[in-house]
Design a protein around this motif. Structure first.
Motif, mmCIF file in Angstrom:
data_model
loop_
_atom_site.group_PDB
_atom_site.id
_atom_site.type_symbol
_atom_site.label_atom_id
_atom_site.label_comp_id
_atom_site.label_asym_id
_atom_site.label_seq_id
_atom_site.Cartn_x
_atom_site.Cartn_y
_atom_site.Cartn_z
ATOM 1 N N SER A 68 44.153 6.484 7.179
ATOM 2 C CA SER A 68 43.982 7.509 8.205
ATOM 3 C C SER A 68 42.628 7.313 8.878
ATOM 4 C CB SER A 68 44.053 8.899 7.573
ATOM 5 O OG SER A 68 42.932 9.110 6.732
ATOM 6 N N THR A 115 53.223 7.541 11.532
ATOM 7 C CA THR A 115 53.059 8.918 11.103
ATOM 8 C C THR A 115 53.555 9.065 9.670
ATOM 9 O OG1 THR A 115 53.391 9.677 13.364
ATOM 10 C CG2 THR A 115 53.668 11.309 11.627
ATOM 11 N N TYR A 137 50.274 13.235 9.616
ATOM 12 C CA TYR A 137 49.046 12.602 10.072
ATOM 13 C C TYR A 137 49.329 11.134 10.343
ATOM 14 C CZ TYR A 137 48.721 10.957 5.232
ATOM 15 O OH TYR A 137 48.980 10.377 4.022
#
Length: 115
Positions: free
Chosen positions: A32, A64, A73
């Motif tokens: 991320s 995602t 996220y």
């Protein structure tokens, strides 16, 4: 490499220390932006700017994932497998080889992200 991405653009992106760190970390596992911010010791806006530039050159891809709490996220993975720059007959030639992910691996990663 796409027709829109030229040699000078790719070299400018790769000249950036944070972009190289992002590629290094995401070549091991998808991450991320917040994880990249910690690992690269850079602010979140800096990471997002570099990710945008890397995506424009198709050097990273975004996927995602679902969090256990139901939110989602984005995670980023390096697409770059091999880069070759040659000088022949007075001109530079850039050849980029992109990673090919096995469909089964992609499905497994997606499934694990949903649990």
């Amino acid at each position: 490499m796409s027709e829109d991405t030229d040699l000078s653009t790719v070299l400018a992106v790769l000249d950036d220390e944070y972009a190289r760190k992002i590629l290094t970390h995401t070549s091991i596992e998808p991450m991320s932006a917040s994880t990249l911010s910690e690992r690269c010791d850079a602010s979140l806006p800096t990471i997002y700017r570099r990710l945008d530039r890397l995506e424009e050159c198709q050097l990273v891809s975004e996927e995602t994932e679902l969090a256990p709490d139901g939110n989602h996220y984005s995670v980023y993975s390096a697409n770059l497998e091999h880069l070759e720059l040659t000088l022949e007959d007075g001109s530079f030639e850039l050849e980029i080889t992109y990673r090919e992910e096995d469909v089964a691996d992609k499905f497994t990663r997606m499934w694990e992200g949903m649990r």
